[in-house]
Design an enzyme around this catalytic site. Structure first.
Site, PDB file in Angstrom:
ATOM      1  N   SER A   1      -5.001 -15.867 -54.281  1.00 21.82           N
ATOM      2  CA  SER A   1      -6.449 -16.054 -54.141  1.00 21.82           C
ATOM      3  C   SER A   1      -6.994 -15.069 -53.094  1.00 21.82           C
ATOM      4  O   SER A   1      -6.299 -14.677 -52.157  1.00 21.82           O
ATOM      5  CB  SER A   1      -6.800 -17.501 -53.835  1.00 21.82           C
ATOM      6  OG  SER A   1      -6.346 -17.833 -52.588  1.00 21.82           O
TER       7      SER A   1
ATOM      8  N   CYS B   1      -7.637 -11.978 -53.710  1.00 23.30           N
ATOM      9  CA  CYS B   1      -7.059 -10.634 -53.879  1.00 23.30           C
ATOM     10  C   CYS B   1      -7.663  -9.877 -55.065  1.00 23.30           C
ATOM     11  O   CYS B   1      -7.154  -8.827 -55.450  1.00 23.30           O
ATOM     12  CB  CYS B   1      -5.547 -10.715 -54.029  1.00 23.30           C
ATOM     13  SG  CYS B   1      -4.716 -11.254 -52.537  1.00 23.30           S
TER      14      CYS B   1
ATOM     15  N   THR C   1     -10.460 -12.538 -60.312  1.00 26.47           N
ATOM     16  CA  THR C   1     -11.601 -12.662 -61.234  1.00 26.47           C
ATOM     17  C   THR C   1     -12.340 -11.336 -61.359  1.00 26.47           C
ATOM     18  O   THR C   1     -12.748 -10.943 -62.458  1.00 26.47           O
ATOM     19  CB  THR C   1     -12.554 -13.776 -60.768  1.00 26.47           C
ATOM     20  OG1 THR C   1     -11.792 -14.957 -60.596  1.00 26.47           O
ATOM     21  CG2 THR C   1     -13.646 -14.048 -61.791  1.00 26.47           C
TER      22      THR C   1
ATOM     23  N   ASP D   1      -7.382 -17.387 -65.846  1.00 22.58           N
ATOM     24  CA  ASP D   1      -6.519 -18.115 -64.908  1.00 22.58           C
ATOM     25  C   ASP D   1      -5.075 -18.352 -65.377  1.00 22.58           C
ATOM     26  O   ASP D   1      -4.164 -18.171 -64.591  1.00 22.58           O
ATOM     27  CB  ASP D   1      -7.172 -19.467 -64.576  1.00 22.58           C
ATOM     28  CG  ASP D   1      -6.590 -20.096 -63.314  1.00 22.58           C
ATOM     29  OD1 ASP D   1      -6.187 -19.347 -62.407  1.00 22.58           O
ATOM     30  OD2 ASP D   1      -6.530 -21.333 -63.230  1.00 22.58           O
TER      31      ASP D   1
ATOM     32  N   ASN E   1     -15.157 -23.782 -51.405  1.00 17.25           N
ATOM     33  CA  ASN E   1     -14.398 -23.891 -52.657  1.00 17.25           C
ATOM     34  C   ASN E   1     -15.244 -24.568 -53.753  1.00 17.25           C
ATOM     35  O   ASN E   1     -14.704 -25.111 -54.704  1.00 17.25           O
ATOM     36  CB  ASN E   1     -13.108 -24.690 -52.401  1.00 17.25           C
ATOM     37  CG  ASN E   1     -12.138 -24.616 -53.570  1.00 17.25           C
ATOM     38  OD1 ASN E   1     -12.114 -23.616 -54.297  1.00 17.25           O
ATOM     39  ND2 ASN E   1     -11.348 -25.654 -53.772  1.00 17.25           N
TER      40      ASN E   1
ATOM     41  N   ARG F   1      -2.644  -8.175 -51.311  1.00 21.94           N
ATOM     42  CA  ARG F   1      -3.629  -7.761 -50.322  1.00 21.94           C
ATOM     43  C   ARG F   1      -2.897  -7.377 -49.049  1.00 21.94           C
ATOM     44  O   ARG F   1      -2.272  -8.214 -48.404  1.00 21.94           O
ATOM     45  CB  ARG F   1      -4.567  -8.940 -50.049  1.00 21.94           C
ATOM     46  CG  ARG F   1      -5.635  -8.653 -49.047  1.00 21.94           C
ATOM     47  CD  ARG F   1      -6.484  -9.901 -48.804  1.00 21.94           C
ATOM     48  NE  ARG F   1      -7.608  -9.512 -47.999  1.00 21.94           N
ATOM     49  CZ  ARG F   1      -8.876  -9.504 -48.402  1.00 21.94           C
ATOM     50  NH1 ARG F   1      -9.208  -9.941 -49.583  1.00 21.94           N
ATOM     51  NH2 ARG F   1      -9.835  -9.114 -47.597  1.00 21.94           N
TER      52      ARG F   1
HETATM   53  C1  OXD Z   1      -6.494 -22.386 -58.377  1.00 17.76           C
HETATM   54  C2  OXD Z   1      -7.572 -22.481 -59.362  1.00 17.76           C
HETATM   55  O1  OXD Z   1      -5.601 -21.549 -58.577  1.00 17.76           O
HETATM   56  O2  OXD Z   1      -8.485 -23.300 -59.204  1.00 17.76           O
HETATM   57  O3  OXD Z   1      -6.519 -23.153 -57.401  1.00 17.76           O
HETATM   58  O4  OXD Z   1      -7.532 -21.737 -60.337  1.00 17.76           O
HETATM   59 MN    MN Z   2      -5.721 -20.630 -60.605  1.00 16.44          MN
END
Ligand code: OXD
Ligand code: MN
Length: 632
Positions: free
Chosen positions: A277, A279, A282, A296, A392, A426
């Site tokens: 996350s 890095c 998306t 995902d 979040n 990263r």
């Molecule tokens: C995670 C997501 O990886 O919400 O936490 O996709």
């Molecule tokens: Mn995820």
């Protein structure tokens, strides 16, 4: 229907719901539902099929029960999780493991099976009393395909049920068509939000537990609402699938799927990518001018000798922070439209509109959010400032709203043929922006297993610490890491024409401490990788792979971004830093030794050989090797 639960189920289901269940003629489904109907004791159970009528009923009930509220755009709703239920509960999430297997599980968060079962049964006894529950049927991946994993979700949260209808493919018809002999093969998810407070948020967070039984493909999730904890088909199913895949010789990975388009040459090249996350996962999947298949979770299978992938999901549960008109125009535009979106843990302004952090618009001074009534400057009971929305906070939305969706790939029953895999970490000073691996095994061991993410000032704790994140999948790998790594190698080697593996790092900093390229430079690194897959561009060797030559990048920067890319920047960005790399490999070894003490020696030997190679290069060429200088 087996007589054991028939009377109970008839009693708490409408004739219509009971009829839908009975029509499946599936005793495993009936036993699952019957057992938890008796144990959790809901007042009623609504059985959903795939009809729009049932989807609408779930939407309406989520509103009627106050789990969601309508926003100014009437197709949009908002949901809040409790103030302390804003992320995945890593401590409360455990694998229930039979006693004889416990010693093998390395650092995975486990609980002995009998103990875990007794605890979760205690917590869930009567937990749905007075509530109306829902039963839903879904498929991970397209239905009636080689990838399909049928799933049953039983929950008392209409928000969870609503989210799942947006995020997954409804598959009641698939269950109807299941043949004798395959009817027991589905994942089971039982969830309860538990007792709710006056804001409809989970009250007993000290009793929050997510217990996973990979031996019987069932997950028990109690006393929570945050979708990463509650939605069975998201991360719970992912852990079950990783385990199942490990036994069956395929892969479930924490990856996006996208298509890089070369319009001039008429090429469409599919990439998958894993990034820890923060890095760039998306933003890579959404690079302007390319197409997205999934953001995902991907399943990989060998179909007819080809490496093929599907997006397991139908929608996105995306982080909304920093989604704004400039940085994420396609997502932002969709969030502004009057179409179905569930916003979670954002602010509902006095105008009935959603607001979040980094939205790029003027935000209100008051409203309601995950804290309750909110005004600017308000503090929580620990004296901490409560932000306008949680960092979040999320949006739950169908993926096919996006104009850049690759419809063909999204719907393909046999998935798409993957030609490139990106592993993006990263760090500020070690990994070059893009590097190709010489082969699949080297890619898994030197690019995927060594992935790290460096903490920033935006993360809690010390700055600049590198957290190991092999395959960006550590929160979900559900069997020992060493074996999982070997399975990754074996899968790629089992297909005829396996994808090329590349590493990415968008976060290299220059001598002045600033990032050296714009956010969009990732388009250039992607197109270089795309060209390599099609046999273009010469490369320079490094001790860990192959890097681009300056002239090719210069041309790609000009073509895709109309930017000048200087030779000095190239030379700095693509310098091979020997000591930094040796340190990185030593950190990886230490991480594996702790995470899975049974990691096979051949994996450590491979890293030791790489370290020896880098040390020899340091002797010959110096610690910092400029592009083109290294010779094998
Ligand atoms: C995670 C997501 O990886 O919400 O936490 O996709
Ligand atoms: Mn995820």
């Amino acid at each position: 229907m087996s007589p054991k639960y028939e009377a109970l189920l008839r009693n708490i289901m409408s004739p219509d719901s009971f009829g839908k269940l009975a029509a499946l003629k599936n005793p495993w489904v009936t036993d699952f539902v019957g057992f938890f109907a008796e144990h959790c004791a809901p007042k009623s159970i609504y059985v959903c099929d795939d009809s729009e009528k049932d989807v609408q009923y779930v939407r309406d009930q989520a509103l009627a029960k106050g789990e969601e509220e309508r926003l100014a755009n009437p197709a949009q709703t908002i949901h809040w999780d409790g103030y302390c239920d804003q992320g995945r509960d890593k401590n409360g999430t455990r694998f229930m493991v039979y006693k004889e297997n416990l010693a093998d599980m390395g650092a995975l968060n486990t609980i002995e099976y009998e103990k875990g079962y007794a605890e979760i049964m205690d917590i869930s006894r009567g937990i749905m009393k007075g509530k109306d529950a829902i039963l839903q049927f879904f498929s991970e991946g397209p239905t009636e395909s080689p990838f399909t994993i049928p799933c049953v979700q039983f929950t008392d949260s209409w928000y969870v049920a609503h989210s799942e209808f947006i995020l997954y493919r409804s598959a009641y018809h698939h269950f109807l068509g299941m043949k004798e002999g395959e009817k027991s093969g589905f994942f089971r998810f039982i969830h309860s939000a538990g007792a709710l407070d006056e804001r409809n948020c989970t009250d007993n967070l000290d009793q929050r537990r997510i217990y996973m039984d990979t031996q019987n493909n069932i997950v028990y999730s109690m006393n929570n609402q945050y979708a990463g904890n509650s939605v069975g088909l998201k991360k719970h199913s992912m852990r079950l699938a990783i385990n199942k895949a490990g036994k069956e010789g395929w892969l479930c990975e924490h990856m996006f799927i996208m298509a890089a388009l070369d319009r001039e040459k008429g090429r469409k090249t599919y990439f998958c990518g894993a990034y820890p996350s923060a890095c760039g996962k998306t933003s890579t999947a959404m690079i302007p001018g390319e197409q997205i298949v999934g953001d995902d979770i991907a399943y990989f299978r060998n179909i007819g000798g080809e490496f093929r992938a599907v997006n397991v999901e139908f929608g996105m549960f995306g982080i909304i922070k920093d989604v704004n008109a400039k940085d994420d125009p396609l997502i932002f535009e969709n969030l502004m439209k009057n179409q179905e979106v569930i916003f979670s843990n954002v602010l509902r302004g006095p105008d009935g509109k959603p607001y979040w952090l980094g939205m790029g618009v003027k935000t209100p001074e008051e409203g309601r959010n995950h804290f309750g009534r909110w005004r600017k400057g308000i503090k929580d009971d620990k004296g901490k400032d409560v932000p306008l929305a949680h960092g979040n906070a999320r949006y739950t939305m169908r993926l096919d709203y996006l104009a850049n969706i690759d419809k063909e790939g999204f719907e393909a029953k046999n998935g798409v043929k993957v030609e490139g895999i990106l592993y993006g970490g990263r760090d500020s000073d070690t990994t070059v922006p893009v590097e190709e691996s010489p082969n699949w095994k080297d890619g898994i061991l030197l690019k995927a297993a060594t992935l790290e993410s460096e903490t920033t000032s935006a993360t809690l704790g010390a700055e600049g610490v590198r957290d190991a994140s092999p395959m960006a999948n550590m929160d979900f790998v559900s069997y020992p890491l060493g074996r999982y790594t070997l399975n990754n190698i074996a899968f790629g080697e089992s297909v005829k024409d396996c994808p090329k593996i590349f590493s990415n790092n968008y976060f290299m900093r220059g001598p002045d401490g600033n990032f050296m390229t714009s956010k969009l430079a990732k388009k250039v690194w992607l197109h270089w990788a795309e060209g390599r897959i099609h046999g273009e561009y010469d490369t320079y060797d490094t001790p860990t792979g192959k890097i681009p030559r300056y002239a090719d990048l210069k041309a790609l920067f000009k073509k895709h971004l109309n930017e000048e890319f200087s030779e000095a920047d190239y030379s700095y960005l693509f310098t091979f830093r020997c000591t930094k790399w040796i340190e990185k490999l030593e950190r990886t070894k230490a991480f594996y030794a702790k995470a899975d003490p049974n990691t096979p020696k051949e994996i450590f030997d491979y890293w030791d050989r790489a370290i020896t190679r880098i040390k020899a290069a340091r002797e010959r060429f110096g610690d910092e090797i400029k592009p083109g200088v290294y010779k094998i």
